[in-house]
Design a protein around this motif. Structure first.
Motif, PDB file in Angstrom:
ATOM      1  N   TYR A   1       0.790  -1.225   0.000  1.00 29.80           N
ATOM      2  CA  TYR A   1       0.000   0.000   0.000  1.00 29.80           C
ATOM      3  C   TYR A   1       0.828   1.283   0.000  1.00 29.80           C
ATOM      4  CZ  TYR A   1      -3.873  -3.126   0.910  1.00 29.80           C
ATOM      5  OH  TYR A   1      -4.797  -4.129   0.811  1.00 29.80           O
ATOM      6  N   LEU A   2       2.142   1.193   0.126  1.00 25.16           N
ATOM      7  CA  LEU A   2       2.971   2.393   0.098  1.00 25.16           C
ATOM      8  C   LEU A   2       3.703   2.499  -1.228  1.00 25.16           C
ATOM      9  CD1 LEU A   2       4.636   2.531   3.639  1.00 25.16           C
ATOM     10  CD2 LEU A   2       2.532   3.633   2.860  1.00 25.16           C
ATOM     11  N   GLN A   3       3.885   3.725  -1.679  1.00 27.98           N
ATOM     12  CA  GLN A   3       4.742   4.014  -2.819  1.00 27.98           C
ATOM     13  C   GLN A   3       6.111   4.443  -2.298  1.00 27.98           C
ATOM     14  OE1 GLN A   3       3.920   3.454  -6.025  1.00 27.98           O
ATOM     15  NE2 GLN A   3       1.969   2.653  -5.266  1.00 27.98           N
ATOM     16  N   PRO A   4       7.185   4.172  -3.037  1.00 27.81           N
ATOM     17  CA  PRO A   4       8.530   4.464  -2.514  1.00 27.81           C
ATOM     18  C   PRO A   4       8.803   5.931  -2.237  1.00 27.81           C
ATOM     19  CG  PRO A   4       8.638   2.928  -4.353  1.00 27.81           C
ATOM     20  CD  PRO A   4       7.233   3.432  -4.308  1.00 27.81           C
ATOM     21  N   ASP A   5       8.045   6.856  -2.873  1.00 30.03           N
ATOM     22  CA  ASP A   5       8.358   8.278  -2.745  1.00 30.03           C
ATOM     23  C   ASP A   5       7.449   9.016  -1.769  1.00 30.03           C
ATOM     24  OD1 ASP A   5       6.098   8.002  -4.258  1.00 30.03           O
ATOM     25  OD2 ASP A   5       6.677   9.448  -5.800  1.00 30.03           O
ATOM     26  N   VAL A   6       6.678   8.309  -0.931  1.00 30.48           N
ATOM     27  CA  VAL A   6       5.763   8.993  -0.020  1.00 30.48           C
ATOM     28  C   VAL A   6       6.529   9.564   1.176  1.00 30.48           C
ATOM     29  CG1 VAL A   6       3.820   7.553  -0.680  1.00 30.48           C
ATOM     30  CG2 VAL A   6       5.222   6.892   1.281  1.00 30.48           C
ATOM     31  N   THR A   7       5.901  10.523   1.855  1.00 29.39           N
ATOM     32  CA  THR A   7       6.489  11.111   3.057  1.00 29.39           C
ATOM     33  C   THR A   7       6.228  10.199   4.255  1.00 29.39           C
ATOM     34  OG1 THR A   7       4.461  12.314   3.618  1.00 29.39           O
ATOM     35  CG2 THR A   7       6.054  13.417   2.153  1.00 29.39           C
ATOM     36  N   ALA A   8       6.923  10.461   5.335  1.00 28.03           N
ATOM     37  CA  ALA A   8       6.711   9.694   6.559  1.00 28.03           C
ATOM     38  C   ALA A   8       5.290   9.894   7.077  1.00 28.03           C
ATOM     39  CB  ALA A   8       7.729  10.108   7.619  1.00 28.03           C
ATOM     40  N   GLU A   9       4.784  11.114   7.007  1.00 25.38           N
ATOM     41  CA  GLU A   9       3.423  11.407   7.463  1.00 25.38           C
ATOM     42  C   GLU A   9       2.405  10.586   6.672  1.00 25.38           C
ATOM     43  OE1 GLU A   9       0.379  13.024   9.673  1.00 25.38           O
ATOM     44  OE2 GLU A   9       2.491  13.552   9.949  1.00 25.38           O
ATOM     45  N   HIS A  10       2.581  10.532   5.352  1.00 24.06           N
ATOM     46  CA  HIS A  10       1.642   9.773   4.525  1.00 24.06           C
ATOM     47  C   HIS A  10       1.768   8.278   4.797  1.00 24.06           C
ATOM     48  CE1 HIS A  10      -0.972   8.952   1.115  1.00 24.06           C
ATOM     49  NE2 HIS A  10      -0.118   8.028   0.728  1.00 24.06           N
ATOM     50  N   ALA A  11       2.987   7.796   5.016  1.00 25.14           N
ATOM     51  CA  ALA A  11       3.191   6.375   5.309  1.00 25.14           C
ATOM     52  C   ALA A  11       2.448   5.974   6.578  1.00 25.14           C
ATOM     53  CB  ALA A  11       4.683   6.073   5.442  1.00 25.14           C
ATOM     54  N   LEU A  12       2.557   6.781   7.637  1.00 25.53           N
ATOM     55  CA  LEU A  12       1.848   6.471   8.874  1.00 25.53           C
ATOM     56  C   LEU A  12       0.337   6.549   8.685  1.00 25.53           C
ATOM     57  CD1 LEU A  12       4.717   6.736  10.110  1.00 25.53           C
ATOM     58  CD2 LEU A  12       3.619   7.809  12.101  1.00 25.53           C
ATOM     59  N   GLN A  13      -0.115   7.500   7.878  1.00 18.60           N
ATOM     60  CA  GLN A  13      -1.547   7.632   7.616  1.00 18.60           C
ATOM     61  C   GLN A  13      -2.095   6.375   6.939  1.00 18.60           C
ATOM     62  OE1 GLN A  13      -2.556  11.000   5.182  1.00 18.60           O
ATOM     63  NE2 GLN A  13      -4.716  10.458   5.048  1.00 18.60           N
ATOM     64  N   VAL A  14      -1.375   5.870   5.933  1.00 21.36           N
ATOM     65  CA  VAL A  14      -1.821   4.680   5.204  1.00 21.36           C
ATOM     66  C   VAL A  14      -1.798   3.444   6.106  1.00 21.36           C
ATOM     67  CG1 VAL A  14      -1.238   3.101   3.318  1.00 21.36           C
ATOM     68  CG2 VAL A  14      -1.157   5.582   2.945  1.00 21.36           C
ATOM     69  N   ILE A  15      -0.711   3.249   6.834  1.00 16.59           N
ATOM     70  CA  ILE A  15      -0.605   2.076   7.711  1.00 16.59           C
ATOM     71  C   ILE A  15      -1.665   2.136   8.801  1.00 16.59           C
ATOM     72  CG2 ILE A  15       0.880   0.833   9.328  1.00 16.59           C
ATOM     73  CD1 ILE A  15       3.282   1.906   7.693  1.00 16.59           C
ATOM     74  N   GLY A  16      -1.888   3.329   9.376  1.00 18.40           N
ATOM     75  CA  GLY A  16      -2.911   3.482  10.409  1.00 18.40           C
ATOM     76  C   GLY A  16      -4.306   3.180   9.882  1.00 18.40           C
ATOM     77  N   ALA A  17      -4.595   3.604   8.673  1.00 16.69           N
ATOM     78  CA  ALA A  17      -5.905   3.332   8.077  1.00 16.69           C
ATOM     79  C   ALA A  17      -6.112   1.837   7.852  1.00 16.69           C
ATOM     80  CB  ALA A  17      -6.048   4.084   6.755  1.00 16.69           C
ATOM     81  N   ARG A  18      -5.057   1.144   7.414  1.00 13.75           N
ATOM     82  CA  ARG A  18      -5.157  -0.302   7.210  1.00 13.75           C
ATOM     83  C   ARG A  18      -5.335  -1.029   8.545  1.00 13.75           C
ATOM     84  NH1 ARG A  18      -6.953  -2.930   3.813  1.00 13.75           N
ATOM     85  NH2 ARG A  18      -5.534  -4.683   4.118  1.00 13.75           N
ATOM     86  N   LEU A  19      -4.626  -0.579   9.577  1.00 12.33           N
ATOM     87  CA  LEU A  19      -4.793  -1.182  10.896  1.00 12.33           C
ATOM     88  C   LEU A  19      -6.215  -0.981  11.405  1.00 12.33           C
ATOM     89  CD1 LEU A  19      -1.428  -0.235  12.634  1.00 12.33           C
ATOM     90  CD2 LEU A  19      -2.272  -2.551  12.262  1.00 12.33           C
ATOM     91  N   THR A  20      -6.750   0.228  11.253  1.00  4.74           N
ATOM     92  CA  THR A  20      -8.119   0.493  11.691  1.00  4.74           C
ATOM     93  C   THR A  20      -9.102  -0.427  10.972  1.00  4.74           C
ATOM     94  OG1 THR A  20      -7.679   2.805  12.250  1.00  4.74           O
ATOM     95  CG2 THR A  20      -9.956   2.226  11.728  1.00  4.74           C
ATOM     96  N   GLN A  21      -8.923  -0.582   9.678  1.00  7.93           N
ATOM     97  CA  GLN A  21      -9.813  -1.431   8.891  1.00  7.93           C
ATOM     98  C   GLN A  21      -9.779  -2.878   9.373  1.00  7.93           C
ATOM     99  OE1 GLN A  21      -8.751  -1.814   4.739  1.00  7.93           O
ATOM    100  NE2 GLN A  21     -10.834  -2.343   4.144  1.00  7.93           N
ATOM    101  N   ILE A  22      -8.593  -3.428   9.572  1.00  4.63           N
ATOM    102  CA  ILE A  22      -8.499  -4.834   9.961  1.00  4.63           C
ATOM    103  C   ILE A  22      -8.971  -5.044  11.395  1.00  4.63           C
ATOM    104  CG2 ILE A  22      -6.117  -4.840  10.818  1.00  4.63           C
ATOM    105  CD1 ILE A  22      -7.611  -7.542   8.580  1.00  4.63           C
ATOM    106  N   PHE A  23      -8.711  -4.093  12.289  1.00  8.72           N
ATOM    107  CA  PHE A  23      -9.132  -4.244  13.679  1.00  8.72           C
ATOM    108  C   PHE A  23     -10.644  -4.089  13.827  1.00  8.72           C
ATOM    109  CE2 PHE A  23      -4.858  -4.579  14.781  1.00  8.72           C
ATOM    110  CZ  PHE A  23      -4.702  -4.762  16.145  1.00  8.72           C
TER     111      PHE A  23
END
Length: 293
Positions: A73-95
């Motif tokens: 779900y991450l692209q290599p050129d994303v910022t740290a803020e965007h990376a945490l946003q994407v991972i957090g959204a996926r965690l929320t979805q699965i939980f």
């Protein structure tokens, strides 16, 4: 829950994790790699988690999930803020949707993921959590994962403990921060951090849930200096976890890596010599005591 120590200044970031799992299925020495490294085009972060390691049916494993989310779900050129946003959204979805997770008691559904490292050479610490308050305290379970990013500076390094912290002395964590502020040698900082985890492991308040073995990761601001991984084994054994490096959009990633090593036969020690394990005790009162018994 895993005991984590996170420390960062303008030159380096560090993570320390004890290697023991405690839950309804008992207490186990843990060979999971609870620390890993995320590499993006302009971001290099160590990350580690405390809380839910896996569901009893193994339908969900945190290390697998995080590696898969980064890879898919991450692209290599994303910022740290965007990376945490994407991972957090996926965690929320699965939980919110996984039957295996929803079947757990609320206390067992807690999970916090910490990130420490550098973006464009600037230090940062990021957090994703479904239970801690924004000030790092409290254990009220949330429906969503919140995120936070803070930026350490040369004059204001950061050191914190998270997870199984009941037996951690606040003064010890502050002493770790002061070592970093005063730019003491790196080996002195590492020694203090491992001392904190060792003391917590042997504190009766931990109720044997904190492991004596420690996995340690170091990442430098200077990209030319390689990250470092060390495993401090105080209990013997031949399985050594190492830190995998995960990059988005790679066809092969390592969910779990370990090195099998055969420990050499130690030289014979005299009873009154300092024990070779580094405890500072005499051999006859440390590992030599088992020999006498």
């Amino acid at each position: 829950m895993t005991l984590l120590l996170i420390a960062s200044n303008a030159r380096y970031g560090m993570m320390f994790a004890d290697c023991r799992i405690s839950g309804d299925d008992g207490i186990l020495e843990d060979d999971h790699a609870k620390i890993a490294q995320l590499e993006l085009a302009n971001v290099r972060l160590l990350f580690a988690y405390t809380g839910l390691t896996y569901t009893l049916d193994h339908q969900f494993r945190t290390d697998h999930f995080l590696a898969s989310a980064i890879n898919e779900y991450l692209q290599p050129d994303v910022t740290a803020e965007h990376a945490l946003q994407v991972i957090g959204a996926r965690l929320t979805q699965i939980f919110q949707s996984s039957p295996a997770i929803l079947a757990l008691r609320p206390a067992h559904r807690r999970l916090t993921v910490y990130f420490v490292g550098f973006e464009g050479g600037q230090p940062l610490i990021g957090t994703l959590s479904n239970f801690e308050n924004l000030d790092g305290t409290g254990e009220r379970l949330r429906d969503t994962f919140w995120r936070r990013m803070i930026r350490p500076t040369v004059d204001a390094p950061i050191a914190m403990a998270s997870g199984n912290i009941n037996s951690v002395q606040i003064g010890d964590v502050d002493a770790l921060r002061l070592l970093m502020r005063d730019e003491k040698p790196l080996h002195a900082v590492v020694a203090k951090a491992t001392e904190i985890l060792d003391a917590a492991a042997h504190d009766p308040r931990s109720k044997n849930t904190i492991g004596a073995n420690v996995l340690y990761g170091l990442i430098m601001a200077d990209e030319k200096q390689a990250s470092r991984c060390e495993f401090v084994c105080n209990t013997g054994g031949q399985l050594t976890p190492v830190i995998p490096i995960i990059k988005p959009q790679q066809s092969i990633i390592a969910f779990k890596m370990a090195l099998h090593s055969v420990e050499p036969t130690p030289p014979k020690q005299r009873p009154n010599e300092r024990c070779s394990c580094g405890s500072g005790k005499k051999y006859k009162k440390c590992h030599g005591r088992d020999q006498r018994l």
